[in-house]
Design a protein around this motif. Structure first.
Motif, PDB file in Angstrom:
ATOM      1  N   MET A   1       0.865  -1.171   0.000  1.00 12.93           N
ATOM      2  CA  MET A   1       0.000   0.000   0.000  1.00 12.93           C
ATOM      3  C   MET A   1       0.902   1.221   0.000  1.00 12.93           C
ATOM      4  O   MET A   1       1.907   1.254   0.712  1.00 12.93           O
ATOM      5  CB  MET A   1      -0.896   0.017   1.230  1.00 12.93           C
ATOM      6  CG  MET A   1      -1.701   1.285   1.333  1.00 12.93           C
ATOM      7  SD  MET A   1      -2.965   1.178   2.591  1.00 12.93           S
ATOM      8  CE  MET A   1      -4.308   0.481   1.668  1.00 12.93           C
ATOM      9  N   MET A   2       0.556   2.204  -0.809  1.00 10.21           N
ATOM     10  CA  MET A   2       1.416   3.379  -0.927  1.00 10.21           C
ATOM     11  C   MET A   2       0.601   4.569  -1.419  1.00 10.21           C
ATOM     12  O   MET A   2      -0.489   4.413  -1.973  1.00 10.21           O
ATOM     13  CB  MET A   2       2.548   3.095  -1.916  1.00 10.21           C
ATOM     14  CG  MET A   2       2.046   2.761  -3.316  1.00 10.21           C
ATOM     15  SD  MET A   2       3.319   2.112  -4.417  1.00 10.21           S
ATOM     16  CE  MET A   2       4.215   3.611  -4.798  1.00 10.21           C
ATOM     17  N   LYS A   3       1.154   5.751  -1.200  1.00  6.61           N
ATOM     18  CA  LYS A   3       0.579   6.960  -1.781  1.00  6.61           C
ATOM     19  C   LYS A   3       1.496   7.316  -2.955  1.00  6.61           C
ATOM     20  O   LYS A   3       2.708   7.405  -2.794  1.00  6.61           O
ATOM     21  CB  LYS A   3       0.576   8.051  -0.709  1.00  6.61           C
ATOM     22  CG  LYS A   3      -0.144   9.302  -1.105  1.00  6.61           C
ATOM     23  CD  LYS A   3      -1.562   9.384  -0.503  1.00  6.61           C
ATOM     24  CE  LYS A   3      -2.297  10.586  -1.045  1.00  6.61           C
ATOM     25  NZ  LYS A   3      -1.896  11.840  -0.395  1.00  6.61           N
ATOM     26  N   ILE A   4       0.930   7.471  -4.136  1.00  4.64           N
ATOM     27  CA  ILE A   4       1.736   7.761  -5.330  1.00  4.64           C
ATOM     28  C   ILE A   4       2.039   9.258  -5.392  1.00  4.64           C
ATOM     29  O   ILE A   4       1.130  10.077  -5.243  1.00  4.64           O
ATOM     30  CB  ILE A   4       0.988   7.360  -6.613  1.00  4.64           C
ATOM     31  CG1 ILE A   4       0.548   5.900  -6.553  1.00  4.64           C
ATOM     32  CG2 ILE A   4       1.847   7.584  -7.830  1.00  4.64           C
ATOM     33  CD1 ILE A   4      -0.110   5.449  -7.842  1.00  4.64           C
ATOM     34  N   GLU A   5       3.284   9.589  -5.609  1.00  4.12           N
ATOM     35  CA  GLU A   5       3.652  10.998  -5.844  1.00  4.12           C
ATOM     36  C   GLU A   5       3.303  11.348  -7.286  1.00  4.12           C
ATOM     37  O   GLU A   5       3.219  10.497  -8.161  1.00  4.12           O
ATOM     38  CB  GLU A   5       5.162  11.190  -5.642  1.00  4.12           C
ATOM     39  CG  GLU A   5       5.671  10.845  -4.258  1.00  4.12           C
ATOM     40  CD  GLU A   5       5.145  11.768  -3.176  1.00  4.12           C
ATOM     41  OE1 GLU A   5       4.801  12.938  -3.498  1.00  4.12           O
ATOM     42  OE2 GLU A   5       5.042  11.319  -2.022  1.00  4.12           O
ATOM     43  N   ARG A   6       3.153  12.656  -7.523  1.00  6.39           N
ATOM     44  CA  ARG A   6       2.782  13.146  -8.847  1.00  6.39           C
ATOM     45  C   ARG A   6       3.745  12.657  -9.940  1.00  6.39           C
ATOM     46  O   ARG A   6       3.317  12.227 -11.013  1.00  6.39           O
ATOM     47  CB  ARG A   6       2.747  14.681  -8.812  1.00  6.39           C
ATOM     48  CG  ARG A   6       2.187  15.245 -10.064  1.00  6.39           C
ATOM     49  CD  ARG A   6       2.069  16.743 -10.097  1.00  6.39           C
ATOM     50  NE  ARG A   6       1.492  17.036 -11.398  1.00  6.39           N
ATOM     51  CZ  ARG A   6       0.200  17.079 -11.652  1.00  6.39           C
ATOM     52  NH1 ARG A   6      -0.670  16.904 -10.696  1.00  6.39           N
ATOM     53  NH2 ARG A   6      -0.244  17.300 -12.877  1.00  6.39           N
ATOM     54  N   ASP A   7       5.048  12.691  -9.639  1.00  3.86           N
ATOM     55  CA  ASP A   7       6.059  12.295 -10.619  1.00  3.86           C
ATOM     56  C   ASP A   7       5.881  10.833 -11.065  1.00  3.86           C
ATOM     57  O   ASP A   7       5.949  10.522 -12.249  1.00  3.86           O
ATOM     58  CB  ASP A   7       7.454  12.520 -10.017  1.00  3.86           C
ATOM     59  CG  ASP A   7       8.546  12.021 -10.952  1.00  3.86           C
ATOM     60  OD1 ASP A   7       8.658  12.581 -12.061  1.00  3.86           O
ATOM     61  OD2 ASP A   7       9.255  11.060 -10.594  1.00  3.86           O
ATOM     62  N   LEU A   8       5.629   9.962 -10.096  1.00  6.50           N
ATOM     63  CA  LEU A   8       5.421   8.543 -10.425  1.00  6.50           C
ATOM     64  C   LEU A   8       4.137   8.368 -11.242  1.00  6.50           C
ATOM     65  O   LEU A   8       4.110   7.609 -12.218  1.00  6.50           O
ATOM     66  CB  LEU A   8       5.375   7.706  -9.138  1.00  6.50           C
ATOM     67  CG  LEU A   8       5.097   6.218  -9.316  1.00  6.50           C
ATOM     68  CD1 LEU A   8       6.131   5.548 -10.233  1.00  6.50           C
ATOM     69  CD2 LEU A   8       5.071   5.490  -7.959  1.00  6.50           C
ATOM     70  N   ALA A   9       3.083   9.081 -10.858  1.00  5.15           N
ATOM     71  CA  ALA A   9       1.816   8.983 -11.599  1.00  5.15           C
ATOM     72  C   ALA A   9       2.005   9.424 -13.054  1.00  5.15           C
ATOM     73  O   ALA A   9       1.516   8.782 -13.986  1.00  5.15           O
ATOM     74  CB  ALA A   9       0.751   9.838 -10.920  1.00  5.15           C
ATOM     75  N   GLU A  10       2.742  10.506 -13.244  1.00 13.05           N
ATOM     76  CA  GLU A  10       2.971  11.011 -14.608  1.00 13.05           C
ATOM     77  C   GLU A  10       3.812  10.044 -15.423  1.00 13.05           C
ATOM     78  O   GLU A  10       3.576   9.852 -16.618  1.00 13.05           O
ATOM     79  CB  GLU A  10       3.645  12.390 -14.557  1.00 13.05           C
ATOM     80  CG  GLU A  10       2.704  13.463 -14.084  1.00 13.05           C
ATOM     81  CD  GLU A  10       3.281  14.868 -14.236  1.00 13.05           C
ATOM     82  OE1 GLU A  10       4.446  14.997 -14.680  1.00 13.05           O
ATOM     83  OE2 GLU A  10       2.563  15.823 -13.897  1.00 13.05           O
ATOM     84  N   ARG A  11       4.782   9.410 -14.764  1.00 17.46           N
ATOM     85  CA  ARG A  11       5.604   8.428 -15.498  1.00 17.46           C
ATOM     86  C   ARG A  11       4.801   7.170 -15.809  1.00 17.46           C
ATOM     87  O   ARG A  11       4.902   6.595 -16.894  1.00 17.46           O
ATOM     88  CB  ARG A  11       6.878   8.112 -14.718  1.00 17.46           C
ATOM     89  CG  ARG A  11       7.874   9.280 -14.792  1.00 17.46           C
ATOM     90  CD  ARG A  11       9.270   8.849 -14.432  1.00 17.46           C
ATOM     91  NE  ARG A  11       9.389   8.652 -12.993  1.00 17.46           N
ATOM     92  CZ  ARG A  11      10.273   7.845 -12.410  1.00 17.46           C
ATOM     93  NH1 ARG A  11      11.112   7.136 -13.141  1.00 17.46           N
ATOM     94  NH2 ARG A  11      10.330   7.754 -11.106  1.00 17.46           N
ATOM     95  N   HIS A  12       4.006   6.735 -14.842  1.00 16.11           N
ATOM     96  CA  HIS A  12       3.177   5.546 -15.046  1.00 16.11           C
ATOM     97  C   HIS A  12       2.233   5.741 -16.233  1.00 16.11           C
ATOM     98  O   HIS A  12       2.044   4.832 -17.042  1.00 16.11           O
ATOM     99  CB  HIS A  12       2.391   5.249 -13.766  1.00 16.11           C
ATOM    100  CG  HIS A  12       1.397   4.143 -13.894  1.00 16.11           C
ATOM    101  ND1 HIS A  12       1.762   2.838 -14.146  1.00 16.11           N
ATOM    102  CD2 HIS A  12       0.035   4.147 -13.815  1.00 16.11           C
ATOM    103  CE1 HIS A  12       0.666   2.088 -14.214  1.00 16.11           C
ATOM    104  NE2 HIS A  12      -0.376   2.858 -14.024  1.00 16.11           N
ATOM    105  N   TYR A  13       1.620   6.932 -16.318  1.00 19.35           N
ATOM    106  CA  TYR A  13       0.662   7.213 -17.387  1.00 19.35           C
ATOM    107  C   TYR A  13       1.259   8.054 -18.513  1.00 19.35           C
ATOM    108  O   TYR A  13       0.529   8.775 -19.202  1.00 19.35           O
ATOM    109  CB  TYR A  13      -0.570   7.907 -16.801  1.00 19.35           C
ATOM    110  CG  TYR A  13      -1.524   6.958 -16.091  1.00 19.35           C
ATOM    111  CD1 TYR A  13      -2.080   5.866 -16.772  1.00 19.35           C
ATOM    112  CD2 TYR A  13      -1.882   7.140 -14.762  1.00 19.35           C
ATOM    113  CE1 TYR A  13      -2.956   4.994 -16.142  1.00 19.35           C
ATOM    114  CE2 TYR A  13      -2.768   6.270 -14.127  1.00 19.35           C
ATOM    115  CZ  TYR A  13      -3.298   5.198 -14.823  1.00 19.35           C
ATOM    116  OH  TYR A  13      -4.174   4.339 -14.201  1.00 19.35           O
TER     117      TYR A  13
END
Ligand code: DAT
Ligand code: MG
Length: 149
Positions: A37-49
């Protein structure tokens, strides 16, 4: 054996669907080999998508997946990528078939409960984004001889 990346999105966590979703994966015969379980940072979300950058829904997608905790998983099995996508259902829950996770638990595309990799390339890329190699565990399920011929 094939590995895929699965993520229960913030709405799935808040709506208390973690157990139900994991249960469906387990009962199908898929093996969870990493989970957190984790909270995604904006940078990771942008890289993921990254593939969706520039599309009209990109900003709302990033703010949605960073809005609360998620459950990230690596799921293993024969043909796991295709099988998990089938269990997850169509991107838009309004069109997803009943019996699928999105078909059973979602109402609209911007709150579609779960993510799953769509190809071997995206699975490899997404697993590496979320997990270090030593966070992935190798083990046998006791029923593997009965899941595969
Ligand atoms: P999937 O999650 O089924 O792989 P995708 O990769 O095409 O779908 O899109 C990623 C996410 O972006 C999706 O789960 C929800 C959101 N999304 C896709 N198309 C959208 C649209 N037309 N409007 C709003 N959100 C959308
Ligand atoms: Mg996708």
């Amino acid at each position: 054996m094939e590995r895929t990346f699965v993520m229960i999105k913030p709405d799935g966590v808040q709506r208390c669907l973690i157990g139900e979703i994991i249960s469906r994966l387990e009962k199908k015969g898929l093996k969870i080999v990493a989970m957190k379980m984790m909270k995604i940072e904006r940078d990771l979300a942008e890289r993921h998508y990254a593939e969706h950058k520039g599309k009209p829904f990109f900003e709302s997608l990033v703010s949605y997946v960073t809005s609360g905790p998620v459950v990230a998983m690596v799921v293993e099995g024969k043909n796991a990528i295709k099988i998990v996508r089938t269990l997850v259902g169509a991107t838009n829950p309004a069109e997803a078939a009943p019996g699928t996770i999105r078909g059973d638990f979602g109402m609209e595309v911007g709150r579609n409960v779960i993510h799953a990799s769509d190809s071997p390339e995206s699975a490899e890329r997404e697993i590496a984004l979320f997990f270090k190699p030593d966070e992935i565990v190798e083990y046998r399920r006791i029923d593997e001889d009965w899941l595969y011929e």
